[in-house]
Design an enzyme around this catalytic site. Structure first.
Site, PDB file in Angstrom:
ATOM      1  N   GLU A 196       8.931   6.517   8.518  1.00  0.00           N
ATOM      2  CA  GLU A 196       9.197   6.990   9.779  1.00  0.00           C
ATOM      3  C   GLU A 196      10.773   7.150   9.991  1.00  0.00           C
ATOM      4  O   GLU A 196      11.376   6.892  10.888  1.00  0.00           O
ATOM      5  CB  GLU A 196       8.609   6.051  10.846  1.00  0.00           C
ATOM      6  CG  GLU A 196       7.028   6.383  11.243  1.00  0.00           C
ATOM      7  CD  GLU A 196       6.476   5.775  12.032  1.00  0.00           C
ATOM      8  OE1 GLU A 196       7.219   5.253  13.016  1.00  0.00           O
ATOM      9  OE2 GLU A 196       5.218   5.777  12.225  1.00  0.00           O
ATOM     10  N   GLU A 332      -0.377   5.871   7.701  1.00  0.00           N
ATOM     11  CA  GLU A 332      -0.693   4.840   8.888  1.00  0.00           C
ATOM     12  C   GLU A 332      -1.757   5.881   9.439  1.00  0.00           C
ATOM     13  O   GLU A 332      -1.567   6.718  10.075  1.00  0.00           O
ATOM     14  CB  GLU A 332       0.365   4.362   9.305  1.00  0.00           C
ATOM     15  CG  GLU A 332       1.547   3.555   8.734  1.00  0.00           C
ATOM     16  CD  GLU A 332       2.721   3.122   9.679  1.00  0.00           C
ATOM     17  OE1 GLU A 332       2.579   3.324  10.754  1.00  0.00           O
ATOM     18  OE2 GLU A 332       3.679   2.835   8.748  1.00  0.00           O
TER      19      GLU A 332
HETATM   20  O1  AHR Z   1       1.702  -0.019  12.207  1.00  0.00           O
HETATM   21  C1  AHR Z   1       2.771  -0.456  13.099  1.00  0.00           C
HETATM   22  C2  AHR Z   1       3.820   0.481  13.251  1.00  0.00           C
HETATM   23  O2  AHR Z   1       3.714   1.884  13.466  1.00  0.00           O
HETATM   24  C3  AHR Z   1       4.721   0.733  11.551  1.00  0.00           C
HETATM   25  O3  AHR Z   1       5.478  -0.461  11.678  1.00  0.00           O
HETATM   26  C4  AHR Z   1       5.311   1.970  12.087  1.00  0.00           C
HETATM   27  O4  AHR Z   1       5.563   2.700  10.764  1.00  0.00           O
HETATM   28  C5  AHR Z   1       4.417   2.697  12.952  1.00  0.00           C
HETATM   29  O5  AHR Z   1       5.147   3.292  14.011  1.00  0.00           O
END
Ligand code: AHR
Length: 531
Positions: A196, A332
């Site tokens: 991110e 994710e």
């Molecule tokens: O999964 C939790 C968080 O969500 C992670 O650390 C981040 O990459 C995302 O914003």
């Protein structure tokens, strides 16, 4: 040979009698038209130094009363092995861009501490580091996916981590690894270039990050026969321009393994993240367990958006890479609700209901349909955080409803996707003006067996599904069912309300598979084919 020798070729197809009062879906399944192979890695996982994911989830330490091997919980390992877990992403997430790997190697009592500034502002003692993670992957029999620190680290630090992990000779980092007790290098197939970067990973624009990704990618070297699959950190949700900039900056050549040495791409895949968040606001995302039917349907509308978002990124990539050599990675995904009352807001601990299971099944159907571009997906997160597979409570282990979807679906890993096409009008539910199809499904074939996944998203009505299986005779089907008395049903250490059971209501007649799904349920059906 088919399981059912009595089943003949599907030539004539008289209509199977159905209950006219129950909603119905009619679909066609073309067994003789297999598509792309579903990457086993779309069933991947994510474990961050966040809340009780690593500490208490995977790691209890060697002195714990919880049965462990070298500090790693054995009940968790056993449960995940049953999913055929294909890969595990670590150490973050946002944590990855604050993590300095040298702090997590060597004698544990000498490791420095650090502040986990993103997650609870707690002190991290680095007792779980590189050797512990690689030992966990070995116990699980899974591929490590290591994310480098691009946001606050250095290119040299990342390059030396790879050397430490994967180099066999007398190089300085290989010798350092040996001095910490590991003679042989490990195999590390997946290497993330930050996380991110538009947010917690450095607050960059796409162009600035693309430059950094090329730089990090250039120095992320293959040592010996270890070949890295470098994954550039990508967009949030539907930020297609981010993907476009990364495609423009890939390197000299498109493709994976086309060329070697300095000519090859600086990264081989591009990731994106997408969570199922219902709201109404980020501060009020709603309870994981206390929700009404309207909120349930709004969640499913959000979950179904994943199809459009994958397609959006894939379309951008197709313009630059029509042969689909560059991978799309959703590293994710999952539901994100308010934390459980009384728990640390920075630990992201939430319960997991039948609603989460249906969110997962809808995602997998979309993943299967995009098997030609989506090479990996990682649920956030494996234990005790967000849409977890497992919850730990002291020495107790809870399998969540989502866990069961991963287990029931594992036969899709590495299978060829099959077209499952709904014919005619399928039932929909009006959700604030959006028509939500209440049926979701997908299918694949491998080694002469078809696996069909079917979800009935209707909160109250059963659904009859008739699948006209074409291109092969059909063996006797067997089915499994996941449902419960209510959508809010969930499992705890003392009550297992959501369990898998045999699906009785499945039959085949003249090549037409007929299944009746209870309200809010997920089912898998398996049968032999001769195609
Ligand atoms: O999964 C939790 C968080 O969500 C992670 O650390 C981040 O990459 C995302 O914003």
């Amino acid at each position: 040979m088919l399981d059912d020798p009595a089943a003949g070729p599907a030539t004539t197809r008289p209509a199977v009698p159905t209950d006219p009062t129950s909603p119905q879906v009619r679909a066609v399944l073309d067994v003789d038209l297999p598509g792309a192979t579903i990457s086993k890695h779309v069933y991947g996982h994510f474990a961050e130094h966040l809340g009780r994911c690593i500490y208490g989830g995977f790691w209890v330490g060697e002195d714990s009363d919880v049965p462990n091997e070298g500090g790693i919980r054995l009940d968790v390992v056993e449960a995940l092995k049953a999913l055929d877990i294909p890969n595990l992403r670590w150490p973050g997430g946002c944590f990855a861009d604050t993590y300095h790997w040298r702090d997590g190697v060597g004698p544990r009592e000498q490791r420095p501490t650090m502040v986990n500034s993103h997650w609870g502002d707690v002190v991290e003692d680095n007792s779980f580091g590189t050797h512990e993670f690689m030992a966990l992957c070995e116990l699980l029999g899974t591929d490590p996916y290591v994310s480098a620190n691009v946001g606050s680290g250095t290119v040299r630090e990342a390059a030396e981590w790879i050397e430490y992990l994967t180099r066999a000779d007398e190089s300085p980092m290989a010798q350092l690894r040996r001095s910490h007790g590991r003679e042989e290098p490990w195999r590390v197939p997946f290497w993330g270039l930050g996380n991110e970067p538009w947010g917690c990973g450095g607050g960059m624009g796409a162009g600035a990050y693309a430059e950094l990704a090329r730089q990090y990618g250039t120095y992320s070297l293959d040592h010996g026969d270890n070949h890295l699959y470098r994954i550039a950190a990508g967009a949030a949700d539907a930020d297609y321009p981010w993907t476009e900039v990364l495609m423009q900056n890939l390197g000299r050549y498109l493709g994976v393994g086309e060329v070697s040495g300095h000519g090859k791409n600086t990264y081989q895949a591009i990731s994106f993240h997408h969570y199922t968040v219902v709201g109404p606001t980020w501060e009020n995302k709603g309870s994981a367990t206390d929700f009404d039917t309207d909120e349930y349907y709004r969640t499913m509308v959000k979950a179904a958006e994943i199809e459009r978002i994958i397609a959006g990124h894939a379309n951008v990539m197709d313009a630059y890479d029509p042969d689909r050599l560059v991978g799309l990675v959703l590293d994710e995904w999952g539901t994100w609700f308010d934390v459980e009352p009384g728990t640390n807001p920075g630990f992201l601990f939430q319960q997991n209901t039948l609603r989460d299971a249906l969110v997962a099944s809808v995602h997998f159907d979309a993943f299967h349909r995009h098997a030609d571009r989506l090479v990996m997906a990682n649920i956030a997160q494996t234990v005790n955080v967000l849409q977890a597979m497992l919850l730990t409570d002291g020495d107790a282990l809870v399998l969540t409803p989502s866990y069961h979807v991963f287990e029931m679906n594992k036969g899709h890993q590495g299978a060829a996707v099959l077209p499952l096409t709904v014919r005619g009008e399928a039932p929909v539910h009006d959700v604030d003006g959006t028509a939500l199809p209440t049926f979701s499904g997908s299918a694949s074939v491998r080694d002469g067996h078809v696996l069909v996944s079917l979800s009935n998203l209707d909160a109250t009505a059963p659904l009859t599904v008739e699948v006209d299986v074409r291109g092969s005779a059909v063996g006797a089907p067997t089915g499994r069912l996941l449902t419960a008395g209510s959508l809010t049903a969930h499992n705890t250490a003392t009550d297992t309300a959501v369990q898998v059971r045999d699906l009785d209501d499945v039959s085949v007649e003249d090549g037409v598979l007929r299944v009746t799904l209870p309200a809010h349920s997920f089912a898998t059906v398996r049968f032999a084919v001769d195609a």
